[in-house]
Design an enzyme around this catalytic site. Structure first.
Site, PDB file in Angstrom:
ATOM      1  N   ASP A 175     -35.946  12.581  -9.242  1.00 60.74           N
ATOM      2  CA  ASP A 175     -36.084  12.069  -7.961  1.00 60.74           C
ATOM      3  C   ASP A 175     -36.407  10.939  -7.031  1.00 60.74           C
ATOM      4  OD1 ASP A 175     -32.049  12.622  -7.167  1.00 60.74           O
ATOM      5  OD2 ASP A 175     -33.308  11.000  -5.859  1.00 60.74           O
ATOM      6  N   ASP A 219     -40.303   6.912  -9.212  1.00 61.24           N
ATOM      7  CA  ASP A 219     -39.819   6.591  -9.586  1.00 61.24           C
ATOM      8  C   ASP A 219     -39.688   5.999 -10.738  1.00 61.24           C
ATOM      9  OD1 ASP A 219     -38.473   3.264  -9.405  1.00 61.24           O
ATOM     10  OD2 ASP A 219     -39.606   2.595  -7.435  1.00 61.24           O
ATOM     11  N   VAL A 220     -38.356   5.837 -11.157  1.00 58.98           N
ATOM     12  CA  VAL A 220     -38.580   5.600 -13.056  1.00 58.98           C
ATOM     13  C   VAL A 220     -38.390   4.122 -13.228  1.00 58.98           C
ATOM     14  CG1 VAL A 220     -36.347   7.554 -13.584  1.00 58.98           C
ATOM     15  CG2 VAL A 220     -35.058   5.066 -13.081  1.00 58.98           C
ATOM     16  N   TYR A 233     -25.195  -4.993 -12.093  1.00 61.91           N
ATOM     17  CA  TYR A 233     -24.957  -3.962 -12.519  1.00 61.91           C
ATOM     18  C   TYR A 233     -24.370  -3.655 -13.855  1.00 61.91           C
ATOM     19  CZ  TYR A 233     -22.959   1.407 -11.925  1.00 61.91           C
ATOM     20  OH  TYR A 233     -22.627   2.675 -12.974  1.00 61.91           O
TER      21      TYR A 233
END
Ligand code: NAP
Length: 275
Positions: A36, A61-62, A182
Site C-alpha cells: 500500500d 506507489d504502484v 476512471y
C-alpha cells in the site's frame, strides 16, 4: 487448503477490497505480501491475517516503476518467487478534482430525472478535467497494473506458472458518467488483461479481471445518501456488495478452481450490469 504455501502479492491491500483479498488468501494458506502507499495500513492488514507471521507489508506507489521494481526485488529475496499477483490498488478521484461540485450536480440530476421534466444540469466532467487528474488516474490504475505485471511475469516465467488478477470495474463495461478518466483506466485494464492472457498462456500463467459493481469500502464512503440510493436503485439485488464477495471471486480465479479461466472478467455486481 486452496492456496497452500503459495506466495501472493496484493497491491492496495491496506484497505477495502484489497484487505479482504489478503485475509481470504491467508485463510487458504497463502503467504501474503500486502502493498500500500501507507505502510501503517498495510501493517494493519498483516496483523489481521490468520497467521500474521506469514504476512509481509511493503510500502510502494504502484505508479512509480522504480518503487515497484524494488518491491518485487524484496519479494524475490525474502519469499523466493511469486505465484499470485492481484493488481488492486486504485483511486476514485484525483486530489485536484471538485468532488463537492460534482456531488451537487449529480444530486440535481437525480431530482430532475425523478421530476420527469428532463435533465437540465450538465456534469461537464471531461471538459473540466485537468491534465494532472487524467494522468494520475491512468498512472495509478493502468501504469500500476503494467509495472506490477511486468515484474511479476519476470518471476512467474522462471517456473512457468502463476495467476494474475486485475481489478477493473463496471465502469469499464458501462461507462461511469461522473468519471471518464476512471472508466478509461478500467477499460484499459480489461484490454491489457485479454492481451497478456493470450501472450503468457503458453507459460501456464493465467490472467483475469474482476469488474465489481458498487462495493461498500472507504472508496465509496464519500458518496452522499442520495447518490447511494441512486446506486442501489440500479442494482437489482438491492444492496451494496461486500469486500469479501469480491475476495471470493479473486480466490476462485487465483486457485485451481479457476484453472480453465484466462483472459476473462467476472463481475460481482448484484445485477447492475448483465451484458
Ligand atoms: P479503497 O478502500 O480506497 O482501497 C484502495 C487502496 O489502494 C487504498 O489503501 C489506497 O491507498 C491504495 N492505493 C491507492 N493508490 C495507490 C498506489 N499508487 N500504490 C499503492 N496503493 C495505492 O478502494 P476499494 O474500493 O477497496 O478499491 C479496490 C479496487 O477495486 C480499486 O482498483 C477500485 O478501483 C476497484 N473497484 C472498487 C469498487 C467499489 O465500489 N469499491 C468498484 C469497482 C472497482 P490510499 O488510501 O493511500 O489512496
Amino acid at each position: 487448503m486452496k492456496l497452500d504455501d503459495r506466495v501472493a502479492l496484493v497491491t492496495g491491500g491496506g484497505s477495502g477490497i484489497g484487505r479482504a483479498i489478503c485475509l481470504a488468501f491467508a485463510e487458504e494458506g497463502a503467504r501474503v505480501v500486502v502493498n500500500d502507499t501507507r505502510l501503517e495500513e498495510a501493517e494493519r492488514t498483516v496483523k489481521a491475517l490468520s497467521d500474521p507471521a506469514r504476512g509481509r507489508a511493503i510500502q510502494a506507489d504502484v505508479a512509480d516503476s522504480g518503487q515497484v521494481k524494488a518491491m518485487f526485488t524484496t519479494v524475490e529475496r525474502e519469499l523466493g518467487g511469486l505465484d499470485i499477483l492481484v493488481n488492486n490498488a486504485g483511486i476514485a478521484v484525483g486530489a485536484d478534482e471538485d468532488r463537492e461540485g460534482l456531488r451537487r450536480k449529480f444530486e440535481a440530476r437525480i431530482m430532475e430525472a425523478v421530476s420527469g421534466q428532463g435533465i437540465q444540469t450538465h456534469l461537464d466532467v471531461t471538459e473540466n478535467l485537468s491534465d494532472a487528474a487524467w494522468r494520475r488516474m491512468l498512472a495509478v490504475h493502468l501504469d500500476g497494473t503494467f509495472f506490477c505485471t511486468r515484474e511479476a511475469l519476470r518471476l512467474m516465467s522462471r517456473r512457468n506458472r502463476g495467476a494474475i488478477i486485475n481489478l477493473s470495474s463496471v465502469a469499464a463495461l458501462m461507462g461511469l458518467e461522473s468519471a471518464p478518466h476512471y472508466s478509461a483506466a478500467k477499460g484499459g485494464i480489461l484490454a491489457f488483461t485479454r492481451a497478456v492472457a493470450r501472450e503468457v498462456a503458453s507459460r501456464g500463467i493465467r490472467v483475469n479481471a474482476i469488474a465489481p459493481g458498487f462495493i461498500d469500502t472507504p472508496m465509496t464512503q464519500p458518496m452522499s445518501p442520495l447518490m447511494r440510493a441512486a446506486a442501489l436503485s440500479r442494482t437489482p439485488l438491492g444492496r451494496w456488495g461486500e469486500p469479501r464477495e469480491v475476495a471470493a471471486t479473486a480466490l476462485f480465479l487465483a486457485s485451481d478452481d479457476g484453472s480453465f479461466f484466462t483472459g476473462q472478467w467476472l463481475s460481482p455486481n448484484g445485477g447492475l450490469f448483465t451484458g
